[in-house]
Design an enzyme around this catalytic site. Structure first.
Site, PDB file in Angstrom:
ATOM      1  N   TYR A 157      17.697 -41.896   6.130  1.00  0.00           N
ATOM      2  CA  TYR A 157      18.142 -41.089   6.175  1.00  0.00           C
ATOM      3  C   TYR A 157      18.558 -40.590   5.076  1.00  0.00           C
ATOM      4  O   TYR A 157      18.753 -41.133   4.391  1.00  0.00           O
ATOM      5  CB  TYR A 157      19.798 -41.663   6.689  1.00  0.00           C
ATOM      6  CG  TYR A 157      20.152 -41.973   8.032  1.00  0.00           C
ATOM      7  CD1 TYR A 157      20.494 -41.699   9.507  1.00  0.00           C
ATOM      8  CD2 TYR A 157      19.538 -43.094   7.798  1.00  0.00           C
ATOM      9  CE1 TYR A 157      20.639 -41.785  10.746  1.00  0.00           C
ATOM     10  CE2 TYR A 157      19.985 -44.111   9.696  1.00  0.00           C
ATOM     11  CZ  TYR A 157      20.736 -43.134  10.664  1.00  0.00           C
ATOM     12  OH  TYR A 157      20.011 -44.286  12.074  1.00  0.00           O
ATOM     13  N   LYS A 189      24.528 -44.243  18.525  1.00  0.00           N
ATOM     14  CA  LYS A 189      25.148 -45.559  18.887  1.00  0.00           C
ATOM     15  C   LYS A 189      25.841 -44.664  20.435  1.00  0.00           C
ATOM     16  O   LYS A 189      25.660 -45.456  21.586  1.00  0.00           O
ATOM     17  CB  LYS A 189      26.779 -44.910  18.386  1.00  0.00           C
ATOM     18  CG  LYS A 189      26.621 -45.788  16.971  1.00  0.00           C
ATOM     19  CD  LYS A 189      27.313 -46.952  17.262  1.00  0.00           C
ATOM     20  CE  LYS A 189      27.577 -47.464  16.117  1.00  0.00           C
ATOM     21  NZ  LYS A 189      25.982 -48.529  15.940  1.00  0.00           N
ATOM     22  N   PRO A 227      23.934 -38.021  17.831  1.00  0.00           N
ATOM     23  CA  PRO A 227      23.011 -39.030  17.448  1.00  0.00           C
ATOM     24  C   PRO A 227      23.085 -40.081  16.027  1.00  0.00           C
ATOM     25  O   PRO A 227      21.923 -40.923  15.343  1.00  0.00           O
ATOM     26  CB  PRO A 227      21.765 -38.869  18.195  1.00  0.00           C
ATOM     27  CG  PRO A 227      21.926 -36.926  17.538  1.00  0.00           C
ATOM     28  CD  PRO A 227      22.992 -36.855  17.304  1.00  0.00           C
TER      29      PRO A 227
HETATM   30  P1  FAD Z   1      20.830 -40.766  30.543  1.00  0.00           P
HETATM   31  O1  FAD Z   1      19.995 -41.571  29.955  1.00  0.00           O
HETATM   32  O2  FAD Z   1      21.194 -38.957  30.378  1.00  0.00           O
HETATM   33  O3  FAD Z   1      20.393 -41.205  32.238  1.00  0.00           O
HETATM   34  C1  FAD Z   1      21.713 -40.143  32.933  1.00  0.00           C
HETATM   35  C2  FAD Z   1      20.514 -40.811  34.511  1.00  0.00           C
HETATM   36  O4  FAD Z   1      21.417 -40.065  35.518  1.00  0.00           O
HETATM   37  C3  FAD Z   1      19.169 -39.679  34.569  1.00  0.00           C
HETATM   38  O5  FAD Z   1      18.535 -40.421  34.604  1.00  0.00           O
HETATM   39  C4  FAD Z   1      18.803 -38.165  34.747  1.00  0.00           C
HETATM   40  O6  FAD Z   1      18.132 -37.691  35.076  1.00  0.00           O
HETATM   41  C5  FAD Z   1      20.802 -38.907  36.266  1.00  0.00           C
HETATM   42  N1  FAD Z   1      20.714 -38.212  36.722  1.00  0.00           N
HETATM   43  C6  FAD Z   1      21.879 -37.190  36.851  1.00  0.00           C
HETATM   44  N2  FAD Z   1      21.934 -36.234  37.916  1.00  0.00           N
HETATM   45  C7  FAD Z   1      21.948 -36.752  38.439  1.00  0.00           C
HETATM   46  C8  FAD Z   1      22.271 -36.508  39.752  1.00  0.00           C
HETATM   47  N3  FAD Z   1      23.005 -36.374  40.382  1.00  0.00           N
HETATM   48  N4  FAD Z   1      22.284 -37.498  41.133  1.00  0.00           N
HETATM   49  C9  FAD Z   1      21.278 -38.717  39.961  1.00  0.00           C
HETATM   50  N5  FAD Z   1      20.989 -38.596  39.238  1.00  0.00           N
HETATM   51  C10 FAD Z   1      21.291 -37.692  38.488  1.00  0.00           C
HETATM   52  N6  FAD Z   1      21.747 -43.640  21.493  1.00  0.00           N
HETATM   53  C11 FAD Z   1      21.204 -44.221  20.959  1.00  0.00           C
HETATM   54  O7  FAD Z   1      22.165 -45.685  21.070  1.00  0.00           O
HETATM   55  N7  FAD Z   1      20.130 -44.831  19.553  1.00  0.00           N
HETATM   56  C12 FAD Z   1      19.578 -43.330  19.011  1.00  0.00           C
HETATM   57  O8  FAD Z   1      19.315 -43.961  18.354  1.00  0.00           O
HETATM   58  C13 FAD Z   1      20.113 -42.267  20.040  1.00  0.00           C
HETATM   59  N8  FAD Z   1      18.721 -41.499  19.422  1.00  0.00           N
HETATM   60  C14 FAD Z   1      19.098 -40.730  20.289  1.00  0.00           C
HETATM   61  C15 FAD Z   1      17.926 -39.793  19.937  1.00  0.00           C
HETATM   62  C16 FAD Z   1      18.671 -38.439  20.776  1.00  0.00           C
HETATM   63  C17 FAD Z   1      16.998 -37.453  20.874  1.00  0.00           C
HETATM   64  C18 FAD Z   1      18.900 -38.421  21.878  1.00  0.00           C
HETATM   65  C19 FAD Z   1      18.574 -37.078  23.080  1.00  0.00           C
HETATM   66  C20 FAD Z   1      20.039 -39.272  22.259  1.00  0.00           C
HETATM   67  C21 FAD Z   1      19.603 -40.307  21.418  1.00  0.00           C
HETATM   68  N9  FAD Z   1      21.109 -41.251  21.757  1.00  0.00           N
HETATM   69  C22 FAD Z   1      20.578 -42.601  20.806  1.00  0.00           C
HETATM   70  C23 FAD Z   1      21.417 -41.249  22.962  1.00  0.00           C
HETATM   71  C24 FAD Z   1      20.893 -41.894  24.323  1.00  0.00           C
HETATM   72  O9  FAD Z   1      19.442 -41.568  24.538  1.00  0.00           O
HETATM   73  C25 FAD Z   1      21.978 -41.665  25.057  1.00  0.00           C
HETATM   74  O10 FAD Z   1      23.123 -42.258  24.589  1.00  0.00           O
HETATM   75  C26 FAD Z   1      21.477 -43.071  26.720  1.00  0.00           C
HETATM   76  O11 FAD Z   1      20.379 -41.982  27.091  1.00  0.00           O
HETATM   77  C27 FAD Z   1      22.838 -43.069  27.345  1.00  0.00           C
HETATM   78  O12 FAD Z   1      22.629 -43.234  29.017  1.00  0.00           O
HETATM   79  P2  FAD Z   1      22.706 -42.938  30.472  1.00  0.00           P
HETATM   80  O13 FAD Z   1      22.222 -43.747  31.368  1.00  0.00           O
HETATM   81  O14 FAD Z   1      24.324 -42.702  30.161  1.00  0.00           O
HETATM   82  O15 FAD Z   1      22.139 -41.074  30.850  1.00  0.00           O
HETATM   83  C1  PHB Z   2      15.565 -42.971  16.300  1.00  0.00           C
HETATM   84  O1  PHB Z   2      14.804 -43.639  16.009  1.00  0.00           O
HETATM   85  O2  PHB Z   2      14.823 -41.826  17.067  1.00  0.00           O
HETATM   86  C2  PHB Z   2      16.968 -42.937  15.731  1.00  0.00           C
HETATM   87  C3  PHB Z   2      17.217 -43.457  14.886  1.00  0.00           C
HETATM   88  C4  PHB Z   2      18.436 -43.937  14.382  1.00  0.00           C
HETATM   89  C5  PHB Z   2      19.729 -41.817  14.353  1.00  0.00           C
HETATM   90  C6  PHB Z   2      18.745 -40.933  15.631  1.00  0.00           C
HETATM   91  C7  PHB Z   2      17.701 -41.523  16.338  1.00  0.00           C
HETATM   92  O3  PHB Z   2      20.224 -42.195  13.793  1.00  0.00           O
END
Ligand code: FAD
Ligand code: PHB
Length: 390
Positions: A200, A296, A292
């Site tokens: 980082y 978490k 991010p």
């Molecule tokens: P989502 O993954 O958003 O899943 C929700 C699902 O519901 C999706 O598949 C969607 O298509 C579906 N859906 C939506 N609307 C409907 C509907 N009306 N009907 C049916 N299905 C529907 N978190 C970490 O812990 N560590 C990390 O390193 C990290 N890095 C990240 C980096 C990036 C670039 C991003 C964008 C996020 C990152 N996160 C990280 C966050 C993490 O990706 C999310 O918190 C995680 O995806 C949450 O999961 P979820 O199942 O709650 O939601």
């Molecule tokens: C990742 O690998 O996508 C990543 C790692 C650490 C973070 C966020 C994203 O804090």
């Protein structure tokens, strides 16, 4: 169709919940509006807390994780041209595992398919009905036919842009929001990592993060404007900027390679309180978003699902709703701690305005203090590896 728990969304939250309920012999139907390949290919999180890893292994979906996951015992913080290591293992006895969210999703989809319990992709027009009654319903379209699922509970695992949170009556929810005035430009590249652990970096030109997915794939991020145009970032410009922000005086260089994916991720903090209305329960990003920087989001989704499973199992075993009634407060306590940690990491590592030398020097002083104080490093480490699940 009739089931005990209707799960909306097949992201990490919905799939994990379906699997944990299956292991406790509780029926569920999972519906997802996207196609299976889309859900699997979506590039997102990469860092799993030890609690999330333990959950996957204990629930029988950890074989690939154990084989392919990269255990990281620490991270680097880079500033003033130097790198300083935070030794998670030495400070807390715990580590994190780098394992892509798409691999997590793949593992849970495979487990769902093996269980032969229903998981429907590409449904549309999903609506929830009668959530305050003992027989809530989910209506949806699949292949041009209208379907209705009658259930005991609905789990809204449909992410930040889903339909479950907006289905709460107006005025019922208190929403807390924080917008950050920047975003991350993230890339995935076929290039062997040149650091074994994440870096980082706070640089005069802004934040950068060095991460990875495997021995051949790196994942890198740069702070950018929220409305940044990807078309203005040809590959060479990205690599130059990453090297400038991440490079250190000891000569450490990043390996370049073919960029296979580019996207801009907005930075936002959001919490919906409470996470329940009637028999509709929100879990994961449907209820809360963190920037991010603390890695978490996915881990919070896993913690919600663990609490919700516990509460549903208690309900079906004993008929008691006590745990269900505690669900929201229990989750939110953890969510706010993660929100605080993610805000702190973000604030320490990002330049907020344009040139503000006071703030930049204060941030450097904070990093200098942090990396020189065992107490401060322990605080970072214990939050990063995941606070204990109560
Ligand atoms: P989502 O993954 O958003 O899943 C929700 C699902 O519901 C999706 O598949 C969607 O298509 C579906 N859906 C939506 N609307 C409907 C509907 N009306 N009907 C049916 N299905 C529907 N978190 C970490 O812990 N560590 C990390 O390193 C990290 N890095 C990240 C980096 C990036 C670039 C991003 C964008 C996020 C990152 N996160 C990280 C966050 C993490 O990706 C999310 O918190 C995680 O995806 C949450 O999961 P979820 O199942 O709650 O939601
Ligand atoms: C990742 O690998 O996508 C990543 C790692 C650490 C973070 C966020 C994203 O804090």
């Amino acid at each position: 169709m009739r089931t005990q728990v209707a799960i909306i969304g097949a992201g990490p939250a919905g799939l994990m919940l379906g699997h944990l309920l299956h292991l406790s012999n509780i029926d569920s139907i999972i519906i997802e509006n996207r196609a299976k390949d889309y859900v699997i290919e979506r590039v997102r999180a990469g860092v799993l807390e030890q609690g999330t890893v333990d959950l996957m292994i204990a629930s029988g979906v950890g074989d690939r994780l154990k084989r392919d996951g990269l255990r990281h015992d620490g991270v680097w913080l880079a500033f003033n041209g130097e790198r300083h290591r935070i030794d998670f293992l030495g400070l807390t006895g715990k580590s994190v595992v780098v394992y892509g969210q798409n691999e997590v999703v793949k593992d849970f989809i495979a487990a769902r398919e093996a269980s032969e319990r229903p998981l429907h992709f590409e449904v549309s027009d999903v609506r929830v009905r009668d959530v305050e009654s003992a027989r809530p319903k989910v209506c949806l379209q699949k292949d041009d036919d209208e379907h209705e699922i009658v259930c005991d509970f609905i789990a809204g695992c449909d992410g930040f842009h889903g339909i479950c949170r907006p289905a709460f009556p107006s005025g019922f929810l208190q929403c807390y929001e924080k917008d950050y005035p920047f975003a991350w430009l993230g890339i995935l590249a076929t290039a062997p990592p040149s650091s074994e652990e994440l870096v980082y970096a706070l640089h005069e030109r802004g934040f950068a993060l060095y991460s990875m997915r495997s021995a051949r794939v790196t994942r890198l991020y740069l702070r950018c404007a929220p409305d940044e145009k990807i078309s203005e970032w040809p590959d060479d410009r990205i690599w130059e900027e990453l090297q400038t922000r991440l490079g250190t005086k000891d000569g450490w260089r990043i390996n370049r390679g073919t960029i296979t994916q580019k996207a801009v991720t907005p930075m936002r903090g959001f919490v919906a309180d409470p996470m329940r209305f009637g028999n509709l329960f929100l879990a994961g990003d449907a209820a809360h978003i963190v920037p991010p920087t603390g890695a978490k989001g996915l881990n919070l989704a896993a913690a919600d699902v663990r609490f919700l499973t516990h509460a549903l199992v208690a309900y079906y075993k004993t008929g008691s709703s006590d745990e269900l009634n505690n669900y929201s407060a229990k989750c939110l306590k953890r969510v706010w701690k993660a929100q605080r940690f993610s805000w702190w990491m973000t604030s320490m590592l990002h330049r907020f305005g344009t040139a503000n030398d006071f703030d930049y020097r204060r941030q450097i002083a904070e990093l200098d203090y942090l990396t020189g104080s065992r107490a401060a490093m322990t605080s970072l480490a214990e939050n990063y590896v995941g606070l204990p699940i109560e």
